[in-house]
Scaffold this motif. Structure first.
Motif, PDB file in Angstrom:
ATOM      1  N   LYS A 326      -5.990   3.080   0.090  1.00 24.89           N
ATOM      2  CA  LYS A 326      -5.804   4.423  -0.461  1.00 24.89           C
ATOM      3  C   LYS A 326      -4.558   4.381  -1.340  1.00 24.89           C
ATOM      4  N   ASN A 327      -4.805   4.200  -2.624  1.00 22.40           N
ATOM      5  CA  ASN A 327      -3.742   4.015  -3.603  1.00 22.40           C
ATOM      6  C   ASN A 327      -4.339   4.269  -4.975  1.00 22.40           C
ATOM      7  N   ASP A 328      -3.476   4.373  -5.967  1.00 24.07           N
ATOM      8  CA  ASP A 328      -3.939   4.352  -7.353  1.00 24.07           C
ATOM      9  C   ASP A 328      -4.152   2.905  -7.763  1.00 24.07           C
ATOM     10  N   LEU A 329      -5.204   2.644  -8.533  1.00 29.01           N
ATOM     11  CA  LEU A 329      -5.589   1.276  -8.837  1.00 29.01           C
ATOM     12  C   LEU A 329      -4.572   0.552  -9.708  1.00 29.01           C
ATOM     13  N   VAL A 353     -10.380  -2.538  -4.322  1.00 28.28           N
ATOM     14  CA  VAL A 353     -10.794  -1.135  -4.300  1.00 28.28           C
ATOM     15  C   VAL A 353      -9.577  -0.304  -3.929  1.00 28.28           C
ATOM     16  N   ALA A 354      -9.062   0.440  -4.862  1.00 25.86           N
ATOM     17  CA  ALA A 354      -7.911   1.310  -4.619  1.00 25.86           C
ATOM     18  C   ALA A 354      -8.234   2.687  -5.179  1.00 25.86           C
ATOM     19  N   ASN A 355      -8.452   3.630  -4.296  1.00 26.56           N
ATOM     20  CA  ASN A 355      -8.736   5.009  -4.689  1.00 26.56           C
ATOM     21  C   ASN A 355      -8.424   5.899  -3.494  1.00 26.56           C
ATOM     22  N   TRP A 356      -8.821   7.167  -3.587  1.00 22.21           N
ATOM     23  CA  TRP A 356      -8.514   8.113  -2.515  1.00 22.21           C
ATOM     24  C   TRP A 356      -9.764   8.569  -1.785  1.00 22.21           C
ATOM     25  N   GLU A 357     -10.821   7.782  -1.921  1.00 24.47           N
ATOM     26  CA  GLU A 357     -12.064   8.076  -1.219  1.00 24.47           C
ATOM     27  C   GLU A 357     -11.991   7.541   0.217  1.00 24.47           C
ATOM     28  N   LYS A 359     -12.483   5.320   3.363  1.00 22.58           N
ATOM     29  CA  LYS A 359     -12.641   3.866   3.338  1.00 22.58           C
ATOM     30  C   LYS A 359     -14.030   3.429   3.791  1.00 22.58           C
ATOM     31  N   ASN A 362     -16.114   3.375   0.756  1.00 23.04           N
ATOM     32  CA  ASN A 362     -15.791   2.231  -0.098  1.00 23.04           C
ATOM     33  C   ASN A 362     -16.362   0.938   0.465  1.00 23.04           C
TER      34      ASN A 362
END
Length: 632
Positions: A326-329, A353-357, A359, A362
């Motif tokens: 969970k981060n900005d890419l 895979v780095a996003n706020w969706e 896990k 993902n």
């Protein structure tokens, strides 16, 4: 002042099921129920499970995967059965055990008609200890006496492995011989102690080296298990029951054996998906910035660096590494590309895979992109919340909670041998690079309006050829690790594949592929019986990396044409359903085969009369070689 009431006893679901008589009915739930149990709890569960007849479980669940293991040894080895039963149940397997008589290992392994040979269809385990040698040295003894007897024992074990290879089935397992301190302590001078240590280590090294000579043999190094909390032996157990090892060491051996069984039954994990913040580095990237995270400096930083090194080592041995954070890419990519202290780099991952969706979403998308089942994944995270959510939403995924002290992260990651296999091939080592290429292919596919256009531009190359000796290890591994496109899921060992390839009336074919993005290597196999007017396909399997490209249709068409050219009247094949190969249940009917009934084991039979054979797909560049190289 009254004391606080005692907390209620912890729930013991295995004991509850046993008391209610529902343990057999609920056996498929055991991987979930045994997850996270401590060593003592797992031992108790194992003792209860040994009271359960395998036939009771199979009566409730006929499709339950079952493993036949015969155990023999120099001393009392029955204590291995309860922990091995529990360890296999953790991995969704049912143990059908057989225990040899006390001290009967030599007779059990030397006689192909012994009960151990009859019972150990999957594994024959021979537990060895130092008394194998010291029972035969003269008394008093010198290091030279030990050296002579130890060399004779290793030569004997070499011959017994050859006997098993020619007359047995499955895998033979030896343990090395740990040296108890009580023997070296009987030598009062340090020079003799050093000489004994050198003699003993050379003997164990020769024993370990037997694996290079016998493809069906595995030698487990017990010295490595003694680096943990397990002690070697208990004097009272040894004297009064003939049990050579402590319960702790026996449990550790059972765990390693379960890893071996899991690998040979096609259940080894393939993907390690790791969190970043608090897992691969200390701190939170979004809050602390690239310069503030703990990567290698300081005491905690060194602990995170050690974990990164372990993960990098796993990736170098063919484990597919993915980051799920969970981060900005962009900041994550910057750290992986530019941070001077990072051990892992972006190219070490098949996907970042780095996003706020969530896990679990993902992970599900990543499994689809890689064309792998979720049960191929190990997910490691320091967050109890994330671990709990993934475990609830994706029960097929193995979840490792790497909480607390980062110095313990690497040990926890390695404790269960999730990625263990008997042999590593060159294809395994290249697997991460090939999966990265596969994701590039997927992106390439997304740019086309139709699958047909994509396949034409992909420039797929396929070679179908009679397998060579050098193909044997990879072919055996494909039978063990391929689950989705595996028409019978029959698992073969190295020596079994080699025997088939060298037998008259048998045809073992290797499938290789490549395309504009790279070489996929050896990706499939076909096992055919060619004797008589009707040929029979015993198995057809293909790596999930190369599905849906027409490779399977092209190779089957070429095989049918070859059978017709050699005078065959028909080709028969069968499909044995498994929990994972449902997508290929209509493979043969889609390629011109007619239903031909069912076998006694419930498998579906098909027959092709060779009158109209489906053409090789036009986009496929297919090369066929029906003779081994060097046989012309």
């Amino acid at each position: 002042m009254s004391s606080a009431p005692a907390p209620p006893p912890a729930a013991d679901p295995v004991a509850d099921l046993h008391r209610s008589g529902r343990l057999a009915a609920e056996y498929p739930r055991l991987p979930e129920l045994l997850r996270g149990l401590g060593d003592d709890e797992l031992q108790r569960a194992g003792r209860l499970l040994t009271r359960l007849s395998p036939d009771e479980v199979l009566a409730e669940h006929p499709g339950q995967p079952t493993v036949s293991v015969a155990v023999t040894g120099h001393g009392t080895v029955s204590g291995l059965v309860p922990p091995l039963t529990a360890e296999l149940a953790r991995h969704g397997l049912l143990l059908r055990p057989h225990v040899g008589d006390f001290g009967s290992w030599l007779f059990d392994l030397a006689d192909p008609a012994s009960e151990v040979y009859a019972a150990g269809g999957d594994l024959v385990v021979c537990v060895l200890d130092a008394d194998v040698v010291f029972d035969e040295v003269p008394w008093p003894w010198r290091p030279e006496d030990v050296e002579q007897v130890l060399a004779e024992k290793v030569r004997l074990l070499d011959k017994l492995a050859a006997t098993h290879a020619s007359a047995g089935s499955g895998t033979l397992v030896y343990t090395t011989l740990p040296l108890p301190r009580e023997f070296s302590a009987q030598l009062v001078d340090h020079r003799s102690r050093s000489r004994l240590g050198a003699v003993w280590r050379r003997g164990n090294a020769r024993l370990l080296g037997l694996m290079e000579e016998h493809p069906g043999l595995v030698v487990l190094d017990l010295d490595q298990l003694l680096t943990g909390p397990a002690a070697l032996g208990d004097a009272r157990l040894a004297a009064y029951t003939g049990t050579p090892f402590t319960p702790e060491l026996t449990a550790a051996l059972a765990r390693d054996l379960a890893h071996l069984v899991r690998g040979r039954s096609g259940r080894a994990k393939k993907v390690l998906a790791v969190d970043l913040d608090g897992t691969l580095w200390g701190g939170v990237l979004g809050d602390d910035g690239p310069e503030g995270i703990e990567v290698a400096g300081g005491l905690r930083g060194r602990a995170f660096r050690q974990l990164q090194r372990v993960v990098a080592q796993l990736a170098s041995r063919g484990v597919l590494l993915a980051a799920v954070s969970k981060n900005d890419l962009d900041p994550v990519r910057q750290v992986l590309r530019e941070h001077p202290e990072m051990t892992l780099r972006e190219d070490d991952f098949v996907r970042v895979v780095a996003n706020w969706e969530p896990k679990h979403g993902n992970l599900r998308a990543l499994a689809e992109d890689l064309n792998l089942g979720l049960d191929s994944f190990v997910f490691a995270d320091d967050s109890a919340y994330e671990c709990g959510l993934v475990a609830r939403e994706l029960p097929e995924v193995t979840v490792l909670h790497l909480d607390g002290d980062p110095a313990l992260h690497a040990r926890r990651l390695l404790a269960d041998g999730w990625f263990d296999v008997r042999d590593l091939t060159e294809d395994d080592v290249r697997r991460p690079a090939r999966y990265r290429e596969e994701l590039v292919r997927k992106d390439f596919l997304d740019s086309f309006a139709s699958l047909e256009d994509y396949l034409r531009e992909l420039e797929v190359r396929v070679e179908l050829a009679t397998a060579s000796e050098t193909d044997t290890p990879r072919l055996a591994q494909l039978t063990q690790r391929t689950n989705q496109f595996n028409l019978t899921t029959r698992r073969l060992q190295h020596d079994e594949v080699r025997a088939l390839a060298g037998s008259p009336g048998q045809l073992v074919l290797a499938i290789r592929s490549g395309d504009r993005f790279g070489d996929n290597g050896l990706v499939g196999a076909v096992f055919v019986r060619t004797g008589g007017p009707v040929w029979r396909i015993d198995n057809f399997l293909l790596s999930c990396r190369v599905f849906a490209r027409g490779i399977e249709q092209g190779c089957l068409a070429a095989l049918l044409e070859h059978a017709r050219a050699r005078g065959a009247e028909a080709v028969e094949a069968r499909y044995v359903p498994s929990p994972k190969n449902g997508k290929v249940k209509d493979f043969y009917p889609r390629n011109g085969f007619d239903a031909h009934g069912h076998a006694e084991d419930g498998s579906a039979l098909f027959r092709h009369e060779l009158r109209r054979i489906t053409a090789v797909p036009g986009h496929l560049g297919l090369t066929v070689r029906w003779e081994r190289e060097g046989t012309r």
